[in-house]
Design an enzyme around this catalytic site. Structure first.
Site, PDB file in Angstrom:
ATOM      1  N   TYR A 120       0.853  -1.201   0.139  1.00  0.00           N
ATOM      2  CA  TYR A 120       0.005  -0.135  -0.169  1.00  0.00           C
ATOM      3  C   TYR A 120       0.939   1.225   0.185  1.00  0.00           C
ATOM      4  O   TYR A 120       1.991   1.248   0.693  1.00  0.00           O
ATOM      5  CB  TYR A 120      -1.098  -0.024   1.084  1.00  0.00           C
ATOM      6  N   TYR A 159      -0.378  -9.871   0.138  1.00  0.00           N
ATOM      7  CA  TYR A 159       0.712  -9.293   0.945  1.00  0.00           C
ATOM      8  C   TYR A 159       0.567 -10.188   2.459  1.00  0.00           C
ATOM      9  O   TYR A 159      -0.591 -10.424   3.046  1.00  0.00           O
ATOM     10  CB  TYR A 159       0.360  -7.778   1.400  1.00  0.00           C
ATOM     11  N   ARG A 169      -2.977 -12.213   2.999  1.00  0.00           N
ATOM     12  CA  ARG A 169      -4.321 -11.984   2.844  1.00  0.00           C
ATOM     13  C   ARG A 169      -4.105 -12.119   1.299  1.00  0.00           C
ATOM     14  O   ARG A 169      -3.353 -11.923   0.453  1.00  0.00           O
ATOM     15  CB  ARG A 169      -4.348 -10.304   2.583  1.00  0.00           C
ATOM     16  N   HIS A 172      -7.077  -8.518  -3.048  1.00  0.00           N
ATOM     17  CA  HIS A 172      -8.300  -8.043  -2.697  1.00  0.00           C
ATOM     18  C   HIS A 172      -8.399  -6.384  -3.119  1.00  0.00           C
ATOM     19  O   HIS A 172      -7.283  -5.888  -3.081  1.00  0.00           O
ATOM     20  CB  HIS A 172      -8.733  -8.223  -1.037  1.00  0.00           C
ATOM     21  N   HIS A 174     -10.549  -3.021  -1.428  1.00  0.00           N
ATOM     22  CA  HIS A 174     -11.483  -2.592  -0.600  1.00  0.00           C
ATOM     23  C   HIS A 174     -12.551  -1.617  -1.109  1.00  0.00           C
ATOM     24  O   HIS A 174     -12.351  -0.860  -2.032  1.00  0.00           O
ATOM     25  CB  HIS A 174     -10.689  -1.875   0.609  1.00  0.00           C
TER      26      HIS A 174
HETATM   27 FE   LIG Z   1      -6.066  -4.764   2.169  1.00  0.00          FE
END
Ligand SMILES: [Fe+2]
Length: 251
Positions: A120, A159, A169, A172, A174
């Site tokens: 991110y 990640y 994870r 995905h 959000h």
């Molecule tokens: Fe996330």
């Protein structure tokens, strides 16, 4: 949103006046508040019985998000910088409907995601994967008159997240949806079909029913692809009712 009728207060009145609460979620369609394999739920799940707080007029009437707040190119996450982001370019398209299957128009949808390497663009992300100077990973759009939305972006990477040893994870995106007020915000995540990490994800597994979990997995869709440019995925969102989409927050 020109708000889903299923989220609009019913005829009943609360003691403070004419404002009634939004329709509740259908039983069995949402994640458990307390699911120990998803460690964060052990810290944030309510430990006391819930107290009913009626919505006030200001909570259900404002602020309202209009077209003037959003630029047309905010739905394309690949054109926000001087160069093009690295990764597989994709189109994510879908329709927002209420509990009766009616389209929800003019709903503000915001997305945020990791880059293709699973990082991110956020100060608190210390994953040892490269940032992409051409990708911020945020976008906004409004649903059209028929409830449809679309985003152009790149496929996010998986990640690590330290929930348990060797926790990763699944890829995905959000999603946040706003109605006419902050009280109508709904938050969820979209996954990708065939991701081998999905069966091991505690956030997904906090939703007990497999059929309900599958509502969070997008579908590959040839009609949404752009030849020689982008793959296409569809992700429809149902706000209430028997087929409602699992949400992370439940107003
Ligand atoms: Fe996330």
């Amino acid at each position: 949103m020109s708000m889903s009728s299923s989220l609009i207060p019913s005829k009943s009145k609360n003691p403070r006046g004419s404002v009634a609460p939004f329709r509740r979620h259908e039983a069995g369609t949402q994640p458990d508040d307390f699911y120990p394999p998803y460690r964060a739920t052990t810290l944030r799940a309510p430990s006391q019985p819930l107290i009913f707080l009626p919505h006030t007029l200001s909570e259900v009437t404002g602020p309202v998000f209009g077209h003037s707040d959003i630029h047309a190119n905010e739905q394309d996450l690949t054109i926000q910088h001087a160069g093009e982001p690295l990764g597989q370019r994709i189109i994510v398209r879908g329709r927002v409907v209420d509990g009766d299957g009616r389209s929800v128009s003019n709903s503000l949808i915001e997305v945020w995601q990791a880059n293709a390497a699973g990082r991110y663009a956020h100060a608190k992300d210390d994953h040892a994967a490269p940032l992409d100077p051409n990708f911020t990973g945020t976008g906004r759009t409004l649903t059209d008159k028929d409830g449809f939305y679309s985003f152009v972006t790149i496929k996010p990477g998986a990640y690590p997240w330290r929930n348990h040893p060797n926790a990763w994870r699944p890829a995905h995106i959000h999603f946040s949806l706003f109605g006419p007020a902050f009280a109508t915000r709904l938050v969820t995540q979209m996954y990708f079909p065939g991701d081998p990490l999905i069966p091991f994800d505690p956030i997904m597994n906090g939703i007990r029913d497999e059929a309900v979990r599958c509502r969070l997995i997008s579908s590959f869709d040839w009609r949404t692809t752009i030849p020689e440019q982008a793959l296409g995925f569809t992700f429809d969102i149902v706000l209430r009712g028997r087929l409602e989409t699992p949400m992370e927050n439940r107003p």
